[in-house]
Design an enzyme around this catalytic site. Structure first.
Site, PDB file in Angstrom:
ATOM      1  N   ASP A  26      -7.832  -0.644  -2.325  1.00  0.00           N
ATOM      2  CA  ASP A  26      -8.064  -0.686  -3.769  1.00  0.00           C
ATOM      3  C   ASP A  26      -6.989  -1.516  -4.463  1.00  0.00           C
ATOM      4  O   ASP A  26      -5.815  -1.481  -4.074  1.00  0.00           O
ATOM      5  CB  ASP A  26      -8.049   0.745  -4.324  1.00  0.00           C
ATOM      6  CG  ASP A  26      -8.574   0.815  -5.742  1.00  0.00           C
ATOM      7  OD1 ASP A  26      -9.256  -0.122  -6.177  1.00  0.00           O
ATOM      8  OD2 ASP A  26      -8.278   1.819  -6.426  1.00  0.00           O
ATOM      9  N   ASN A  28      -7.523  -5.026  -5.633  1.00  0.00           N
ATOM     10  CA  ASN A  28      -7.641  -6.489  -5.593  1.00  0.00           C
ATOM     11  C   ASN A  28      -7.815  -7.099  -6.991  1.00  0.00           C
ATOM     12  O   ASN A  28      -7.137  -8.068  -7.359  1.00  0.00           O
ATOM     13  CB  ASN A  28      -8.832  -6.903  -4.723  1.00  0.00           C
ATOM     14  CG  ASN A  28      -8.595  -6.632  -3.254  1.00  0.00           C
ATOM     15  OD1 ASN A  28      -7.465  -6.533  -2.805  1.00  0.00           O
ATOM     16  ND2 ASN A  28      -9.676  -6.500  -2.501  1.00  0.00           N
ATOM     17  N   GLY A  29      -8.766  -6.540  -7.749  1.00  0.00           N
ATOM     18  CA  GLY A  29      -9.050  -7.075  -9.079  1.00  0.00           C
ATOM     19  C   GLY A  29      -7.878  -6.949 -10.011  1.00  0.00           C
ATOM     20  O   GLY A  29      -7.539  -7.898 -10.747  1.00  0.00           O
ATOM     21  N   HIS A  43      -9.653 -10.664  -4.394  1.00  0.00           N
ATOM     22  CA  HIS A  43     -10.370 -10.282  -3.178  1.00  0.00           C
ATOM     23  C   HIS A  43     -10.010 -11.205  -2.016  1.00  0.00           C
ATOM     24  O   HIS A  43      -9.913 -10.770  -0.867  1.00  0.00           O
ATOM     25  CB  HIS A  43     -11.875 -10.303  -3.424  1.00  0.00           C
ATOM     26  CG  HIS A  43     -12.324  -9.287  -4.436  1.00  0.00           C
ATOM     27  ND1 HIS A  43     -12.053  -7.937  -4.304  1.00  0.00           N
ATOM     28  CD2 HIS A  43     -13.016  -9.418  -5.602  1.00  0.00           C
ATOM     29  CE1 HIS A  43     -12.561  -7.281  -5.337  1.00  0.00           C
ATOM     30  NE2 HIS A  43     -13.141  -8.161  -6.138  1.00  0.00           N
ATOM     31  N   SER A  71     -18.349  -0.313  -1.549  1.00  0.00           N
ATOM     32  CA  SER A  71     -19.091   0.936  -1.671  1.00  0.00           C
ATOM     33  C   SER A  71     -20.454   0.682  -2.307  1.00  0.00           C
ATOM     34  O   SER A  71     -20.694  -0.376  -2.903  1.00  0.00           O
ATOM     35  CB  SER A  71     -18.314   1.940  -2.522  1.00  0.00           C
ATOM     36  OG  SER A  71     -18.339   1.546  -3.891  1.00  0.00           O
ATOM     37  N   LEU A 137      -8.863  -2.267  20.065  1.00  0.00           N
ATOM     38  CA  LEU A 137      -9.044  -1.651  18.755  1.00  0.00           C
ATOM     39  C   LEU A 137     -10.516  -1.668  18.337  1.00  0.00           C
ATOM     40  O   LEU A 137     -11.201  -2.688  18.467  1.00  0.00           O
ATOM     41  CB  LEU A 137      -8.225  -2.412  17.715  1.00  0.00           C
ATOM     42  CG  LEU A 137      -8.422  -1.993  16.250  1.00  0.00           C
ATOM     43  CD1 LEU A 137      -7.783  -0.637  15.981  1.00  0.00           C
ATOM     44  CD2 LEU A 137      -7.859  -3.057  15.307  1.00  0.00           C
ATOM     45  N   ARG A 194      -4.911   5.288   0.760  1.00  0.00           N
ATOM     46  CA  ARG A 194      -5.528   4.621  -0.385  1.00  0.00           C
ATOM     47  C   ARG A 194      -4.449   3.875  -1.156  1.00  0.00           C
ATOM     48  O   ARG A 194      -3.444   4.454  -1.570  1.00  0.00           O
ATOM     49  CB  ARG A 194      -6.239   5.603  -1.315  1.00  0.00           C
ATOM     50  CG  ARG A 194      -6.812   4.857  -2.542  1.00  0.00           C
ATOM     51  CD  ARG A 194      -7.810   5.627  -3.319  1.00  0.00           C
ATOM     52  NE  ARG A 194      -8.427   4.749  -4.332  1.00  0.00           N
ATOM     53  CZ  ARG A 194      -9.595   4.955  -4.892  1.00  0.00           C
ATOM     54  NH1 ARG A 194     -10.311   6.001  -4.543  1.00  0.00           N
ATOM     55  NH2 ARG A 194     -10.079   4.109  -5.783  1.00  0.00           N
ATOM     56  N   SER A 202     -13.358   8.665  -3.719  1.00  0.00           N
ATOM     57  CA  SER A 202     -14.362   7.697  -4.161  1.00  0.00           C
ATOM     58  C   SER A 202     -15.547   7.583  -3.201  1.00  0.00           C
ATOM     59  O   SER A 202     -15.935   6.488  -2.800  1.00  0.00           O
ATOM     60  CB  SER A 202     -13.713   6.318  -4.367  1.00  0.00           C
ATOM     61  OG  SER A 202     -12.785   6.361  -5.428  1.00  0.00           O
ATOM     62  N   GLU A 213      -5.171  13.794   6.987  1.00  0.00           N
ATOM     63  CA  GLU A 213      -4.033  13.711   6.083  1.00  0.00           C
ATOM     64  C   GLU A 213      -4.292  12.582   5.097  1.00  0.00           C
ATOM     65  O   GLU A 213      -4.816  11.524   5.468  1.00  0.00           O
ATOM     66  CB  GLU A 213      -2.742  13.448   6.862  1.00  0.00           C
ATOM     67  CG  GLU A 213      -2.354  14.581   7.806  1.00  0.00           C
ATOM     68  CD  GLU A 213      -2.094  15.894   7.076  1.00  0.00           C
ATOM     69  OE1 GLU A 213      -1.483  15.846   5.986  1.00  0.00           O
ATOM     70  OE2 GLU A 213      -2.496  16.946   7.593  1.00  0.00           O
TER      71      GLU A 213
END
Length: 248
Positions: A26, A28-29, A43, A71, A137, A194, A202, A213
């Site tokens: 969260d 970027n903008g 972005h 999302s 990964l 976050r 969200s 956690e």
């Protein structure tokens, strides 16, 4: 080059109880707006950060990394911004496929990709197929994802299984319901990070993070670096995880 030296001199996270990290990327903008730039440039910077964080995950032997990139609610954003995000998503898939294979990373897209145009959908399938046999990964990209959507889709699969006689209602338990979610092949999420200062989930992994956690930071995603990631991990190892029990 992306992930340069990732396979050499790796600093392994020895503790086995941190295997799956999920990040809500969260800010970027806001990062762009603070600099007087258009949000789409934020972005693009966020994509650069994502590459660095994937590199960190590879170097530290994290088994699964999930990045929440778009999302279902994000469709409400200005059309120009959404269009730019879709173009960036396609560019990222196309430009990183070679590196994903080179560094043994398996890519998995989780979310309702039916909303994307045919070209993007086909490229998603193509990259997933190309990286399917990689054993390093697991990189999950949550795109057009919603925790509520995931649970509803899971319930629909359960209902179909019951209707076809493959599953008895009495057999439905927490453990086997998980296999009907988009994360059915994955280990539980240990740590949710976050960025951007907000302290909410969200509509992300609502089922999957029941005992994860949570770590929140004010750092905007484009500024989030390997040191910030390491700090989140260090905080994780200070937590006492009892899963509803008591410490012995």
């Amino acid at each position: 080059m992306l992930y340069k030296s990732s396979l050499k001199n790796r600093k392994k996270i020895k503790e086995e109880n941190l295997r799956h990290v999920a990040i809500i990327m969260d800010g970027n903008g806001r990062w762009a707006e603070k600099r007087g730039k258009i949000r789409t440039l934020g972005h693009k910077e966020g994509f650069k950060t994502a590459r660095k964080i994937v590199k960190f995950a590879v170097e530290n032997n994290i088994e699964i990394l999930t990045l929440y990139v778009f999302s279902k609610e994000n469709w409400k954003r200005p059309k120009l911004e959404v269009t730019a995000l879709m173009k960036l998503f396609f560019f990222a898939l196309k430009s990183e496929t070679k590196n994903l294979n080179k560094y043994n990373i398996r890519l998995k897209i989780i979310g309702d990709i039916s909303f994307f145009n045919e070209k993007l959908q086909n490229y998603i399938y193509k990259v997933e197929k190309k990286t399917l046999n990689n054993t390093g990964l697991i990189l999950n990209i949550a795109a057009n994802y919603s925790g509520k959507w995931d649970i509803i889709q899971g319930m629909k699969k359960v209902i179909k299984a019951v209707q076809k006689g493959f599953l008895n209602i009495d057999q439905i338990q927490e453990q086997n319901f998980s296999q009907y979610l988009s994360t059915s092949e994955l280990l539980p999420v240990d740590l949710v990070v976050r960025t951007g200062g907000e302290k909410r989930i969200s509509n992300f992994f609502l089922w999957q993070i029941a005992y994860s956690e949570l770590y929140f930071t004010d750092v905007l995603w484009p500024d989030f670096n390997q040191r910030d990631f390491q700090h989140a991990i260090n905080c994780f190892f200070t937590r006492e995880r009892r899963f509803g029990g008591i410490q012995k």
